[in-house]
Design an enzyme around this catalytic site. Structure first.
Site, PDB file in Angstrom:
ATOM      1  N   ASP A   1       0.874  -1.168   0.000  1.00  0.00           N
ATOM      2  CA  ASP A   1       0.000   0.000   0.000  1.00  0.00           C
ATOM      3  C   ASP A   1       0.921   1.231   0.000  1.00  0.00           C
ATOM      4  O   ASP A   1       2.128   1.109   0.278  1.00  0.00           O
ATOM      5  CB  ASP A   1      -0.865  -0.031   1.271  1.00  0.00           C
ATOM      6  CG  ASP A   1      -1.602   1.272   1.489  1.00  0.00           C
ATOM      7  OD1 ASP A   1      -2.237   1.767   0.534  1.00  0.00           O
ATOM      8  OD2 ASP A   1      -1.531   1.810   2.616  1.00  0.00           O
TER       9      ASP A   1
ATOM     10  N   ASP B 184      -0.196   5.152   0.871  1.00  0.00           N
ATOM     11  CA  ASP B 184      -0.459   6.182   1.887  1.00  0.00           C
ATOM     12  C   ASP B 184      -0.518   5.573   3.278  1.00  0.00           C
ATOM     13  O   ASP B 184      -1.315   4.674   3.540  1.00  0.00           O
ATOM     14  CB  ASP B 184      -1.758   6.918   1.556  1.00  0.00           C
ATOM     15  CG  ASP B 184      -1.651   7.642   0.237  1.00  0.00           C
ATOM     16  OD1 ASP B 184      -0.717   8.450   0.093  1.00  0.00           O
ATOM     17  OD2 ASP B 184      -2.473   7.375  -0.660  1.00  0.00           O
TER      18      ASP B 184
HETATM   19  C1  XBP Z   1      -5.284   6.137   0.451  1.00  0.00           C
HETATM   20  C2  XBP Z   1      -6.340   7.113   0.320  1.00  0.00           C
HETATM   21  C3  XBP Z   1      -6.201   8.110  -0.712  1.00  0.00           C
HETATM   22  C4  XBP Z   1      -5.571   9.397  -0.383  1.00  0.00           C
HETATM   23  C5  XBP Z   1      -5.986  10.421  -1.419  1.00  0.00           C
HETATM   24  O1  XBP Z   1      -5.818   4.905   0.919  1.00  0.00           O
HETATM   25  O2  XBP Z   1      -7.350   7.044   0.962  1.00  0.00           O
HETATM   26  O3  XBP Z   1      -7.498   8.429  -1.028  1.00  0.00           O
HETATM   27  O4  XBP Z   1      -5.963   9.837   0.898  1.00  0.00           O
HETATM   28  O5  XBP Z   1      -5.711  10.014  -2.683  1.00  0.00           O
HETATM   29  P1  XBP Z   1      -4.929   3.606   0.880  1.00  0.00           P
HETATM   30  P2  XBP Z   1      -6.495  10.675  -3.938  1.00  0.00           P
HETATM   31  O6  XBP Z   1      -3.654   3.944   1.588  1.00  0.00           O
HETATM   32  O7  XBP Z   1      -5.701   2.580   1.659  1.00  0.00           O
HETATM   33  O8  XBP Z   1      -4.740   3.212  -0.552  1.00  0.00           O
HETATM   34  O9  XBP Z   1      -6.913  12.051  -3.555  1.00  0.00           O
HETATM   35  O10 XBP Z   1      -5.493  10.665  -5.061  1.00  0.00           O
HETATM   36  O11 XBP Z   1      -7.692   9.823  -4.266  1.00  0.00           O
HETATM   37 MG    MG Z   2      -2.958   3.217   3.463  1.00  0.00          MG
END
Ligand code: XBP
Ligand code: MG
Length: 253
Positions: free
Chosen positions: A10, A12
């Site tokens: 993953d 973020d």
């Molecule tokens: C990541 C997210 C993303 C970011 C924003 O979730 O929730 O939505 O916060 O990205 P994960 P965008 O780590 O579970 O993949 O604004 O580009 O959608």
């Molecule tokens: Mg995440």
């Protein structure tokens, strides 16, 4: 159980703490650009993280937190705000890179040396992944990942399993040949929904999440000079996670 062939990350919260100091700031800059007085502070943003995806998150804010807001064309507003937010996010990373979490670069290098396949499965927009990987590991590192599955490539975002199913299909691997690193309950639901064994590195926004289904939960991956703590799951051989630990966890799971 088959042999471990690939690690799927993953992005973020797992590769780097991008939410509070990256995405949140970029959303707020986009709101200001559009003349909106919305401000997502750290605490509100923690609540908004219940919904993955930036466009989906703005919609959730309007439906559950800012219910008296009126606009003729909410769909276009959201798309435009989000496009602006992505520009700000990329610029932010390019001007002031957000560091990778402890152990991430080390483990990626170790995994490459051991011949493991690397992949990414994330909800975030593809440009954001490119910006994060390039600004931390260098542009050449993008080629280290056999699959970068990101954003709207699947219609149903995490916690749906679709992004991991897509990634497996692209890699041509079965779920039991892979291990996933995630940081959130939505991520674990998604990866476990795709039947892939999952290790969690929790963070400040997710430490109270329900990680049911994860094989191991850690505070971070650890470094030789920064021990990690196993919060649940089998103890590891040393004070930080190595590829041998991953093979052991995968074999025991
Ligand atoms: C990541 C997210 C993303 C970011 C924003 O979730 O929730 O939505 O916060 O990205 P994960 P965008 O780590 O579970 O993949 O604004 O580009 O959608
Ligand atoms: Mg995440």
């Amino acid at each position: 159980m088959k042999q471990l062939k690939a690690i799927i990350f993953d992005v973020d919260g797992t590769l780097a703490e991008t939410e509070r100091d990256g995405h949140r700031i970029a959303f707020n800059l986009a709101f200001t650009d559009a003349g909106l007085d919305w401000n997502w502070d750290e605490s509100l943003y923690g609540d908004l993280l219940a919904v993955t995806g930036g466009k989906e998150r703005i919609r959730y804010f309007l439906s559950d937190f800012h219910t008296d807001f009126k606009h003729d064309d909410i769909d276009s507003l959201i798309v435009n705000l989000h496009a602006r937010k992505t520009k700000h996010y990329v610029a932010l990373l390019e001007s002031n890179a957000i560091a990778l979490r402890p152990g991430v670069e080390r483990l990626i290098e170790e995994a490459r040396a051991a011949g493991l396949i690397l992949a990414i499965a994330t909800t975030t927009t593809p440009q954001n992944v490119t910006a994060l990987v390039s600004s931390t590991l260098g542009e050449q590192a993008l080629a280290w990942f056999d699959c970068i599955a990101a954003g709207d490539i699947v219609p149903a975002k995490k916690p749906a399993p679709d992004i991991f199913d897509y990634c497996l299909q692209e890699l041509g691997l079965s779920a039991d040949e892979c291990l996933v690193f995630e940081d959130s309950a939505n991520g674990v639901r998604s990866s476990c929904g795709a039947n892939i064994m999952t290790i969690v590195t929790q963070n400040n926004y997710t430490h109270n999440d329900d990680f049911s289904g994860a094989i191991t939960v850690l505070d971070h991956l650890g470094e030789p000079d920064l021990a990690c703590t196993v919060i649940s799951g089998d103890e590891i051989s040393g004070s930080y996670i190595t590829v041998d630990d991953l093979k052991q966890i995968h074999a025991n799971g």
